[in-house]
Design an enzyme around this catalytic site. Structure first.
Site, short mmCIF file in Angstrom:
data_model
loop_
_atom_site.label_atom_id
_atom_site.label_comp_id
_atom_site.label_asym_id
_atom_site.label_seq_id
_atom_site.Cartn_x
_atom_site.Cartn_y
_atom_site.Cartn_z
N GLU A 1 60.43 86.13 61.83
CA GLU A 1 61.49 86.89 61.15
C GLU A 1 60.88 87.39 59.84
O GLU A 1 61.06 86.79 58.78
CB GLU A 1 62.71 86.00 60.90
CG GLU A 1 63.90 86.80 60.40
CD GLU A 1 65.03 85.91 59.91
OE1 GLU A 1 66.14 86.06 60.41
OE2 GLU A 1 64.80 85.08 59.01
N GLU B 1 71.27 77.50 59.54
CA GLU B 1 70.12 77.87 58.72
C GLU B 1 70.41 77.74 57.22
O GLU B 1 71.19 78.53 56.68
CB GLU B 1 69.72 79.32 59.03
CG GLU B 1 68.55 79.83 58.20
CD GLU B 1 68.05 81.20 58.63
OE1 GLU B 1 68.81 81.94 59.30
OE2 GLU B 1 66.89 81.52 58.30
MN LIG Z 1 65.79 83.18 58.75
#
Ligand SMILES: [Mn+2]
Length: 271
Positions: free
Chosen positions: A247, A153
């Site tokens: 998220e 990420e």
């Molecule tokens: Mn994230």
């Protein structure tokens, strides 16, 4: 595409952007009631939730496990893949490896976000990226052996000084020996770093293996100013088949955030 909602079971990071907290069973029941396809878990360690208990709950509620987060390794133990101390880097690899094995039981990949660390004071960025590549190559090989991908990420500049944009992420994973690493397109980080969210998604294309679904202010989609229509169009254009995982902050509370998320998901992706 498939809908997903995050559940965090680590009290130490209570201020973080996760929709549900603390109670695994109650959270999974709520996610199932709302019609989510899957949950993404953030646990303190690979054995914090017994795999057989999680399997039973997933079965009971008809939910998949989309992915498992590894950030507890940094938050609780101070581990990163780019620490100048080789012993700490090695522990970071071991922590992620254990988490990956836990996730692989459910076909769920592990996510490397904050565990990538930073080029800290006195360390060249090139050196930190070389350590990161070393860690990802080792872990990517293990992921391949376990039949799962490994998700990397890119984070915004306030969370890492290594890789902040999808395009740089694509170049980086293409430079690795392993072909098991895919990118996480986190819409909140992208809102800070990308020139155009939609263009970046089109360019990264099949390298995108997971999406974090959050608005410009990390609140649930629809509660900020991200032009979600353009983002959804781009994800459809690249034929993205993975999870759209919320998220986001539990704002104004977990239940309302979860409802807002599934409503937005259906608005943009159910057709
Ligand atoms: Mn994230």
């Amino acid at each position: 595409m498939k809908s997903c909602v995050t559940i965090a079971l680590v009290p130490e990071i209570k201020t973080g952007p996760w929709i549900y907290w603390n109670d695994l069973e109650a959270s999974m029941a709520k996610a199932a009631d709302l019609g989510f396809d899957a949950v993404e878990l953030f646990t303190a360690s690979a054995d914090a939730v017994p795999a057989d208990r999680l399997a039973a709950l997933a079965d009971q509620f008809g939910l998949k496990i989309a992915a498992v987060g590894t950030g507890a390794g940094k938050v609780l133990h101070g581990l990163t893949l780019t620490d100048p101390d080789p012993a700490i880097r090695s522990k970071a690899v071991a922590f992620i490896s254990d988490m990956m094995a836990f996730g692989a039981t459910f076909g769920a990949p592990a996510i490397i976000g904050s565990m990538q660390g930073n080029a800290v004071s006195g360390i060249e960025k090139k050196q930190a990226l070389a350590w990161l590549a070393e860690g990802l190559n080792t872990l990517g090989k293990r992921a391949e052996d376990q039949g799962v991908k490994l998700i990397y990420e890119p984070l915004n500049r306030y969370e890492t000084n290594l890789i902040n944009q999808l395009e740089t992420g694509v170049s980086f994973i293409n430079s690795l020996e392993t072909r098991s690493v895919v990118l996480l397109a986190d819409l909140f980080h992208m809102n800070i770093e990308e020139t155009s969210l939609a263009e970046s998604i089109r360019s990264a294309g099949s390298h995108i293996g997971h999406v974090h679904f959050a608005d410009s202010n990390r609140r649930p989609i629809g509660r900020g100013h991200t032009a979600m229509n353009d983002v959804a169009t781009a994800l459809k254009e690249i034929d993205y088949q993975g999870y759209i995982s919320a998220e986001a902050f539990p704002w104004p509370d977990s239940d309302q955030a979860a409802t807002q998320t599934i409503t937005s998901y259906r608005q943009y992706f159910s057709s």
